[in-house]
Design an enzyme around this catalytic site. Sequence first.
Site, PDB file in Angstrom:
ATOM      1  N   PRO A  85     -27.702  -5.942 -22.300  1.00  0.00           N
ATOM      2  CA  PRO A  85     -29.069  -5.837 -22.721  1.00  0.00           C
ATOM      3  C   PRO A  85     -29.355  -4.148 -23.089  1.00  0.00           C
ATOM      4  O   PRO A  85     -29.088  -3.290 -22.155  1.00  0.00           O
ATOM      5  CB  PRO A  85     -29.960  -6.410 -21.714  1.00  0.00           C
ATOM      6  CG  PRO A  85     -29.044  -6.804 -20.807  1.00  0.00           C
ATOM      7  CD  PRO A  85     -27.716  -6.592 -21.130  1.00  0.00           C
ATOM      8  N   ASN A  86     -30.060  -4.076 -24.072  1.00  0.00           N
ATOM      9  CA  ASN A  86     -30.536  -2.723 -24.364  1.00  0.00           C
ATOM     10  C   ASN A  86     -29.764  -1.822 -24.851  1.00  0.00           C
ATOM     11  O   ASN A  86     -30.022  -0.630 -25.613  1.00  0.00           O
ATOM     12  CB  ASN A  86     -31.336  -2.263 -23.274  1.00  0.00           C
ATOM     13  CG  ASN A  86     -32.695  -3.092 -23.083  1.00  0.00           C
ATOM     14  OD1 ASN A  86     -33.476  -3.216 -24.058  1.00  0.00           O
ATOM     15  ND2 ASN A  86     -32.708  -3.610 -21.880  1.00  0.00           N
ATOM     16  N   ARG A  93     -33.062   4.986 -26.944  1.00  0.00           N
ATOM     17  CA  ARG A  93     -33.484   4.830 -25.673  1.00  0.00           C
ATOM     18  C   ARG A  93     -33.029   5.934 -24.705  1.00  0.00           C
ATOM     19  O   ARG A  93     -32.032   6.131 -24.497  1.00  0.00           O
ATOM     20  CB  ARG A  93     -32.624   3.464 -25.327  1.00  0.00           C
ATOM     21  CG  ARG A  93     -32.671   2.903 -23.843  1.00  0.00           C
ATOM     22  CD  ARG A  93     -31.473   1.906 -23.326  1.00  0.00           C
ATOM     23  NE  ARG A  93     -31.820   1.455 -21.926  1.00  0.00           N
ATOM     24  CZ  ARG A  93     -30.975   0.951 -21.275  1.00  0.00           C
ATOM     25  NH1 ARG A  93     -29.843   0.663 -21.769  1.00  0.00           N
ATOM     26  NH2 ARG A  93     -31.276   0.594 -20.254  1.00  0.00           N
ATOM     27  N   TYR A  99     -29.230   8.580 -21.397  1.00  0.00           N
ATOM     28  CA  TYR A  99     -28.091   7.844 -22.026  1.00  0.00           C
ATOM     29  C   TYR A  99     -27.385   8.666 -23.148  1.00  0.00           C
ATOM     30  O   TYR A  99     -26.571   8.232 -23.809  1.00  0.00           O
ATOM     31  CB  TYR A  99     -28.592   6.261 -22.569  1.00  0.00           C
ATOM     32  CG  TYR A  99     -28.902   5.440 -21.427  1.00  0.00           C
ATOM     33  CD1 TYR A  99     -28.140   5.157 -20.444  1.00  0.00           C
ATOM     34  CD2 TYR A  99     -30.143   5.037 -21.365  1.00  0.00           C
ATOM     35  CE1 TYR A  99     -28.141   4.373 -19.535  1.00  0.00           C
ATOM     36  CE2 TYR A  99     -30.437   4.311 -20.230  1.00  0.00           C
ATOM     37  CZ  TYR A  99     -29.425   3.916 -19.247  1.00  0.00           C
ATOM     38  OH  TYR A  99     -29.955   3.194 -18.195  1.00  0.00           O
ATOM     39  N   ASN A 117     -19.843  -2.982 -19.995  1.00  0.00           N
ATOM     40  CA  ASN A 117     -21.038  -2.449 -19.347  1.00  0.00           C
ATOM     41  C   ASN A 117     -22.132  -3.637 -19.361  1.00  0.00           C
ATOM     42  O   ASN A 117     -22.653  -3.911 -20.361  1.00  0.00           O
ATOM     43  CB  ASN A 117     -21.345  -1.198 -20.305  1.00  0.00           C
ATOM     44  CG  ASN A 117     -22.637  -0.682 -19.781  1.00  0.00           C
ATOM     45  OD1 ASN A 117     -23.198  -0.910 -18.829  1.00  0.00           O
ATOM     46  ND2 ASN A 117     -22.807   0.592 -20.112  1.00  0.00           N
ATOM     47  N   ALA A 122     -28.354  -4.099 -17.446  1.00  0.00           N
ATOM     48  CA  ALA A 122     -29.314  -4.410 -16.178  1.00  0.00           C
ATOM     49  C   ALA A 122     -28.714  -5.716 -15.730  1.00  0.00           C
ATOM     50  O   ALA A 122     -28.892  -5.952 -14.375  1.00  0.00           O
ATOM     51  CB  ALA A 122     -30.705  -4.693 -16.763  1.00  0.00           C
ATOM     52  N   HIS A 162     -26.896  -5.741 -12.096  1.00  0.00           N
ATOM     53  CA  HIS A 162     -27.861  -5.768 -10.562  1.00  0.00           C
ATOM     54  C   HIS A 162     -28.438  -6.888 -10.369  1.00  0.00           C
ATOM     55  O   HIS A 162     -28.551  -6.885  -8.990  1.00  0.00           O
ATOM     56  CB  HIS A 162     -29.311  -4.652 -10.915  1.00  0.00           C
ATOM     57  CG  HIS A 162     -28.512  -3.371 -11.750  1.00  0.00           C
ATOM     58  ND1 HIS A 162     -27.575  -2.591 -11.115  1.00  0.00           N
ATOM     59  CD2 HIS A 162     -29.147  -2.707 -12.663  1.00  0.00           C
ATOM     60  CE1 HIS A 162     -27.545  -1.569 -11.724  1.00  0.00           C
ATOM     61  NE2 HIS A 162     -28.136  -1.588 -12.896  1.00  0.00           N
ATOM     62  N   ASP A 199     -20.042 -14.771 -11.585  1.00  0.00           N
ATOM     63  CA  ASP A 199     -19.066 -16.161 -11.570  1.00  0.00           C
ATOM     64  C   ASP A 199     -18.338 -16.096 -12.756  1.00  0.00           C
ATOM     65  O   ASP A 199     -17.346 -16.487 -12.709  1.00  0.00           O
ATOM     66  CB  ASP A 199     -19.977 -17.208 -11.366  1.00  0.00           C
ATOM     67  CG  ASP A 199     -20.958 -17.291  -9.829  1.00  0.00           C
ATOM     68  OD1 ASP A 199     -20.354 -16.429  -9.105  1.00  0.00           O
ATOM     69  OD2 ASP A 199     -21.831 -18.220  -9.611  1.00  0.00           O
ATOM     70  N   GLU A 215     -15.472  -2.183 -15.012  1.00  0.00           N
ATOM     71  CA  GLU A 215     -16.948  -2.189 -15.288  1.00  0.00           C
ATOM     72  C   GLU A 215     -17.194  -0.762 -15.546  1.00  0.00           C
ATOM     73  O   GLU A 215     -16.743   0.262 -15.000  1.00  0.00           O
ATOM     74  CB  GLU A 215     -17.668  -2.518 -13.761  1.00  0.00           C
ATOM     75  CG  GLU A 215     -19.149  -2.282 -13.670  1.00  0.00           C
ATOM     76  CD  GLU A 215     -19.794  -2.557 -12.317  1.00  0.00           C
ATOM     77  OE1 GLU A 215     -18.987  -2.909 -11.405  1.00  0.00           O
ATOM     78  OE2 GLU A 215     -20.872  -2.375 -12.251  1.00  0.00           O
ATOM     79  N   HIS A 232     -20.386   2.174 -16.852  1.00  0.00           N
ATOM     80  CA  HIS A 232     -21.606   2.510 -17.067  1.00  0.00           C
ATOM     81  C   HIS A 232     -21.762   4.165 -17.478  1.00  0.00           C
ATOM     82  O   HIS A 232     -20.932   4.736 -17.117  1.00  0.00           O
ATOM     83  CB  HIS A 232     -22.361   2.702 -15.727  1.00  0.00           C
ATOM     84  CG  HIS A 232     -22.460   1.348 -15.047  1.00  0.00           C
ATOM     85  ND1 HIS A 232     -23.196   0.231 -15.379  1.00  0.00           N
ATOM     86  CD2 HIS A 232     -21.730   0.706 -14.121  1.00  0.00           C
ATOM     87  CE1 HIS A 232     -23.067  -0.611 -14.592  1.00  0.00           C
ATOM     88  NE2 HIS A 232     -22.206  -0.550 -13.754  1.00  0.00           N
ATOM     89  N   ILE A 233     -22.669   4.155 -18.542  1.00  0.00           N
ATOM     90  CA  ILE A 233     -22.801   5.465 -19.147  1.00  0.00           C
ATOM     91  C   ILE A 233     -23.402   6.621 -18.032  1.00  0.00           C
ATOM     92  O   ILE A 233     -22.944   7.584 -17.938  1.00  0.00           O
ATOM     93  CB  ILE A 233     -23.699   5.540 -20.093  1.00  0.00           C
ATOM     94  CG1 ILE A 233     -23.150   4.523 -21.416  1.00  0.00           C
ATOM     95  CG2 ILE A 233     -24.231   6.745 -20.903  1.00  0.00           C
ATOM     96  CD1 ILE A 233     -24.060   3.937 -22.345  1.00  0.00           C
ATOM     97  N   SER A 234     -24.614   6.157 -17.362  1.00  0.00           N
ATOM     98  CA  SER A 234     -25.162   6.916 -16.336  1.00  0.00           C
ATOM     99  C   SER A 234     -24.558   6.468 -14.997  1.00  0.00           C
ATOM    100  O   SER A 234     -23.582   5.789 -14.952  1.00  0.00           O
ATOM    101  CB  SER A 234     -26.734   6.674 -16.135  1.00  0.00           C
ATOM    102  OG  SER A 234     -26.894   5.197 -15.693  1.00  0.00           O
ATOM    103  N   ARG A 287     -29.257   6.976  -9.175  1.00  0.00           N
ATOM    104  CA  ARG A 287     -30.679   6.565  -9.683  1.00  0.00           C
ATOM    105  C   ARG A 287     -31.619   5.741  -8.887  1.00  0.00           C
ATOM    106  O   ARG A 287     -31.333   5.766  -7.757  1.00  0.00           O
ATOM    107  CB  ARG A 287     -30.413   5.978 -11.301  1.00  0.00           C
ATOM    108  CG  ARG A 287     -29.616   6.853 -12.192  1.00  0.00           C
ATOM    109  CD  ARG A 287     -29.296   6.201 -13.310  1.00  0.00           C
ATOM    110  NE  ARG A 287     -30.737   5.879 -14.291  1.00  0.00           N
ATOM    111  CZ  ARG A 287     -30.836   4.887 -15.000  1.00  0.00           C
ATOM    112  NH1 ARG A 287     -29.612   4.511 -15.550  1.00  0.00           N
ATOM    113  NH2 ARG A 287     -31.879   4.822 -15.799  1.00  0.00           N
ATOM    114  N   ARG A 302     -30.786   0.024  -8.722  1.00  0.00           N
ATOM    115  CA  ARG A 302     -29.613   0.147  -9.615  1.00  0.00           C
ATOM    116  C   ARG A 302     -28.260   0.469  -8.760  1.00  0.00           C
ATOM    117  O   ARG A 302     -26.876   0.597  -9.082  1.00  0.00           O
ATOM    118  CB  ARG A 302     -29.389   1.380 -10.608  1.00  0.00           C
ATOM    119  CG  ARG A 302     -30.577   1.086 -11.498  1.00  0.00           C
ATOM    120  CD  ARG A 302     -30.690   2.232 -12.676  1.00  0.00           C
ATOM    121  NE  ARG A 302     -31.689   2.604 -13.382  1.00  0.00           N
ATOM    122  CZ  ARG A 302     -32.233   1.851 -14.288  1.00  0.00           C
ATOM    123  NH1 ARG A 302     -31.335   0.858 -14.749  1.00  0.00           N
ATOM    124  NH2 ARG A 302     -33.447   1.843 -14.740  1.00  0.00           N
TER     125      ARG A 302
END
Length: 143
Positions: free
Chosen positions: A5-6, A13, A18, A69, A72, A75, A82, A93, A95-97, A102, A106
Amino acid sequence: MLNGPNLRRLGTREPDVYGAASFDDLVALCRDAARHLDLHAEVRQTDDEAEMVRWVHQAADERLPIIINPAAFTHYSYALRDALAQRTAPLIEVHISNPAAREEFRHTSVVAGVATGTIAGFGLMSYVLALQAVAELIAEKKV
Ligand code: DQA
């Protein structure tokens, strides 16, 4: 390459977190990096947990590596964890950040425990590093 999402809103954003590149820029970067590694990357994004779970099932059935990625979902989504636990090929996995640097919420990834490994904090380069990891695993015949 699955994005949660997002992430379609990259560029507008929270650019301080990001970056300024758009989702289309990310797609172009991934396709290009994949091509240089002799891979084919299909890049998808959804804001919908059910759709993401279906895509993960599809990858498992087709024995395809997943670079995800989860945004959210990382978390809190036990449904996604599953689904990812059913993987039949490497799972990276990304992540950009760097979520560990943070907010407290997170710091937990409910998917990390079923991943081959995690790459976080390198901006869009996290995706390129993940593609390199997949190419390496294929070369080592671990896929
Ligand atoms: C993110 C980090 C997550 O905490 C956040 O919810 C995102 C993006 C990242 O790429 O840095 O949406 O996964």
